[in-house]
Design a protein around this motif. Structure first.
Motif, PDB file in Angstrom:
ATOM      1  N   ASN A 222       7.748   6.124  11.644  1.00  0.00           N
ATOM      2  CA  ASN A 222       7.653   4.678  11.490  1.00  0.00           C
ATOM      3  C   ASN A 222       8.993   4.036  11.862  1.00  0.00           C
ATOM      4  O   ASN A 222      10.009   4.300  11.233  1.00  0.00           O
ATOM      5  N   LYS A 223       8.952   3.194  12.885  1.00  0.00           N
ATOM      6  CA  LYS A 223      10.197   2.577  13.385  1.00  0.00           C
ATOM      7  C   LYS A 223      10.588   1.322  12.611  1.00  0.00           C
ATOM      8  O   LYS A 223      11.667   0.787  12.809  1.00  0.00           O
ATOM      9  N   ASN A 224       9.661   0.843  11.769  1.00  0.00           N
ATOM     10  CA  ASN A 224       9.924  -0.411  11.055  1.00  0.00           C
ATOM     11  C   ASN A 224      10.268  -0.122   9.601  1.00  0.00           C
ATOM     12  O   ASN A 224       9.386   0.019   8.759  1.00  0.00           O
ATOM     13  N   ILE A 225      11.554  -0.054   9.312  1.00  0.00           N
ATOM     14  CA  ILE A 225      11.974   0.331   7.968  1.00  0.00           C
ATOM     15  C   ILE A 225      12.986  -0.675   7.416  1.00  0.00           C
ATOM     16  O   ILE A 225      13.926  -1.074   8.106  1.00  0.00           O
ATOM     17  N   ILE A 226      12.755  -1.063   6.163  1.00  0.00           N
ATOM     18  CA  ILE A 226      13.739  -1.862   5.438  1.00  0.00           C
ATOM     19  C   ILE A 226      14.145  -1.084   4.191  1.00  0.00           C
ATOM     20  O   ILE A 226      13.301  -0.772   3.352  1.00  0.00           O
ATOM     21  N   ILE A 227      15.433  -0.756   4.109  1.00  0.00           N
ATOM     22  CA  ILE A 227      15.969  -0.099   2.921  1.00  0.00           C
ATOM     23  C   ILE A 227      16.790  -1.141   2.184  1.00  0.00           C
ATOM     24  O   ILE A 227      17.730  -1.717   2.743  1.00  0.00           O
ATOM     25  N   GLY A 228      16.436  -1.398   0.939  1.00  0.00           N
ATOM     26  CA  GLY A 228      17.186  -2.367   0.153  1.00  0.00           C
ATOM     27  C   GLY A 228      17.494  -1.813  -1.214  1.00  0.00           C
ATOM     28  O   GLY A 228      16.768  -0.953  -1.712  1.00  0.00           O
ATOM     29  N   GLY A 229      18.587  -2.314  -1.806  1.00  0.00           N
ATOM     30  CA  GLY A 229      18.867  -1.896  -3.165  1.00  0.00           C
ATOM     31  C   GLY A 229      20.337  -1.775  -3.478  1.00  0.00           C
ATOM     32  O   GLY A 229      21.195  -2.282  -2.752  1.00  0.00           O
TER      33      GLY A 229
ATOM     34  N   SER B  82       0.833  -1.203   0.000  1.00  0.00           N
ATOM     35  CA  SER B  82       0.000   0.000   0.000  1.00  0.00           C
ATOM     36  C   SER B  82       0.865   1.250   0.000  1.00  0.00           C
ATOM     37  O   SER B  82       2.076   1.182   0.247  1.00  0.00           O
ATOM     38  N   GLU B  83       0.218   2.364  -0.263  1.00  0.00           N
ATOM     39  CA  GLU B  83       0.878   3.676  -0.231  1.00  0.00           C
ATOM     40  C   GLU B  83       2.177   3.711  -1.034  1.00  0.00           C
ATOM     41  O   GLU B  83       3.223   4.151  -0.536  1.00  0.00           O
TER      42      GLU B  83
ATOM     43  N   LYS C 204       1.806  -5.003   5.381  1.00  0.00           N
ATOM     44  CA  LYS C 204       1.388  -5.509   6.687  1.00  0.00           C
ATOM     45  C   LYS C 204       1.946  -6.915   6.812  1.00  0.00           C
ATOM     46  O   LYS C 204       1.700  -7.762   5.958  1.00  0.00           O
ATOM     47  N   HIS C 205       2.699  -7.138   7.888  1.00  0.00           N
ATOM     48  CA  HIS C 205       3.279  -8.469   8.076  1.00  0.00           C
ATOM     49  C   HIS C 205       3.343  -8.773   9.569  1.00  0.00           C
ATOM     50  O   HIS C 205       3.887  -7.984  10.334  1.00  0.00           O
ATOM     51  N   ASN C 206       2.779  -9.926   9.946  1.00  0.00           N
ATOM     52  CA  ASN C 206       2.707 -10.312  11.366  1.00  0.00           C
ATOM     53  C   ASN C 206       2.218  -9.155  12.233  1.00  0.00           C
ATOM     54  O   ASN C 206       2.861  -8.772  13.205  1.00  0.00           O
ATOM     55  N   SER C 207       1.095  -8.601  11.819  1.00  0.00           N
ATOM     56  CA  SER C 207       0.369  -7.541  12.544  1.00  0.00           C
ATOM     57  C   SER C 207       1.194  -6.289  12.827  1.00  0.00           C
ATOM     58  O   SER C 207       0.960  -5.586  13.801  1.00  0.00           O
ATOM     59  N   SER C 208       2.182  -6.018  11.961  1.00  0.00           N
ATOM     60  CA  SER C 208       2.835  -4.713  12.049  1.00  0.00           C
ATOM     61  C   SER C 208       3.036  -4.172  10.633  1.00  0.00           C
ATOM     62  O   SER C 208       3.054  -4.930   9.664  1.00  0.00           O
ATOM     63  N   THR C 209       3.146  -2.874  10.531  1.00  0.00           N
ATOM     64  CA  THR C 209       3.374  -2.253   9.231  1.00  0.00           C
ATOM     65  C   THR C 209       4.866  -2.033   9.033  1.00  0.00           C
ATOM     66  O   THR C 209       5.544  -1.489   9.906  1.00  0.00           O
ATOM     67  N   VAL C 210       5.368  -2.494   7.894  1.00  0.00           N
ATOM     68  CA  VAL C 210       6.789  -2.309   7.586  1.00  0.00           C
ATOM     69  C   VAL C 210       6.904  -1.414   6.355  1.00  0.00           C
ATOM     70  O   VAL C 210       6.243  -1.640   5.336  1.00  0.00           O
TER      71      VAL C 210
END
Length: 258
Positions: free
Chosen positions: A141-148, A74-75, A96-102
């Motif tokens: 938002n404390k749940n961040i994944i930066i990839g690339g 989303s978004e 949304k994964h395991n009841s948290s937003t990443v």
DNA sequence: ATGGCCGAGATCCTCGGA
């Protein structure tokens, strides 16, 4: 859940390799960089047949990023920040994964070579802006994944001959400092965290038999915010696609998250 | 010390990549 990241060096020239990789590796989410095409020419159907929906931030000939996903994202955001040169380098979204937003951020950072040119200045500015923006994002938002593809060699161990790269835009201290500033906002370089002294690479130049000589560098990364670090179960660099016919010069990097 | 390999897109060469 498996998230992969791969600089494919043209999504259209590489589509067979990409389909084969997806069939074998079955990532839930795939971050793609250097698609080198506009949205209208993106091979959506090849991904759809495998059950993936694609979100594309395209550009003609150069750059361009996309996210292919089996799960809903989303978004979708193509304007994480306003790129000074209007290059398509970042696509972000939320899962949304395991009841948290990443918050997922797929990046293709500028190369910056040769140094002492406006290309190098652009890379420095790009990282300054990116880091600032990440700092703000972390407050929401404390749940961040930066990839690339960061186009940064973090340390000497991450390149086959670091002396050759002292004055290269991928390894210059000034650039590595910016990478460290980003990490110090509250992230970990997941590969290095899980593999303290391991030499592994994600890129081998097409030229002068770099692959055969293992003259590589580690420039593709997953940075994960401290808040969700304990949910990362594994990280893997899959070297296989680099050995195939008509390969990309990069190979995929994959993380498993609970 | 130098050049080498690819892809895109517009011509048979240039630009960009890392």
């Amino acid at each position: 859940m498996k998230i992969s990241s791969w600089n494919v060096n043209s999504v259209r020239a590489r589509i067979i390799n990409i389909v084969n990789y997806i069939k074998k590796s079955k990532p839930d989410v795939l971050f793609i960089q250097e698609i080198k095409t506009e949205k209208k020419n993106f091979p959506y159907n090849n991904f759809k047949q495998l059950g993936y929906e694609c979100h594309v931030f395209g550009q003609k000939s150069y750059n361009g990023v996309a996210i292919a996903s089996k799960i809903n994202i989303s978004e979708i955001n193509l304007q994480f920040f306003k790129d000074k040169k209007k290059q398509s380098r970042i696509i972000a979204g939320k899962i949304k994964h395991n009841s948290s937003t990443v918050f997922l951020i797929n990046i293709y950072a500028p190369n910056g070579n040769p140094i002492n040119t406006e290309k190098y200045d652009y890379k420095k500015e790009w990282f300054d802006t990116f880091n600032k923006k990440i700092k703000n994002t972390l407050s929401e938002n404390k749940n961040i994944i930066i990839g690339g593809d960061f186009n940064v060699i973090p340390e000497e161990i991450d390149v086959y001959d670091h002396k050759k790269y002292q004055n290269d835009a991928l390894f210059k201290l000034e650039i590595r400092t910016k990478f460290n500033e980003l990490i110090n906002l509250g992230f970990r370089d997941v590969f290095r965290l899980f593999n303290e002294n391991k030499r592994e690479y994600t890129f081998w130049d097409y030229m002068s038999g770099a692959w055969q000589k293992n003259h590589g560098m580690r420039i593709d990364h997953f940075l994960v915010s401290m808040n969700i670090l304990n949910r990362i179960k594994n990280i893997n660099i899959d070297k296989n696609p680099r050995s195939n016919i008509k390969p990309s010069d990069h190979t995929p990097i994959e993380i498993e998250i609970n």
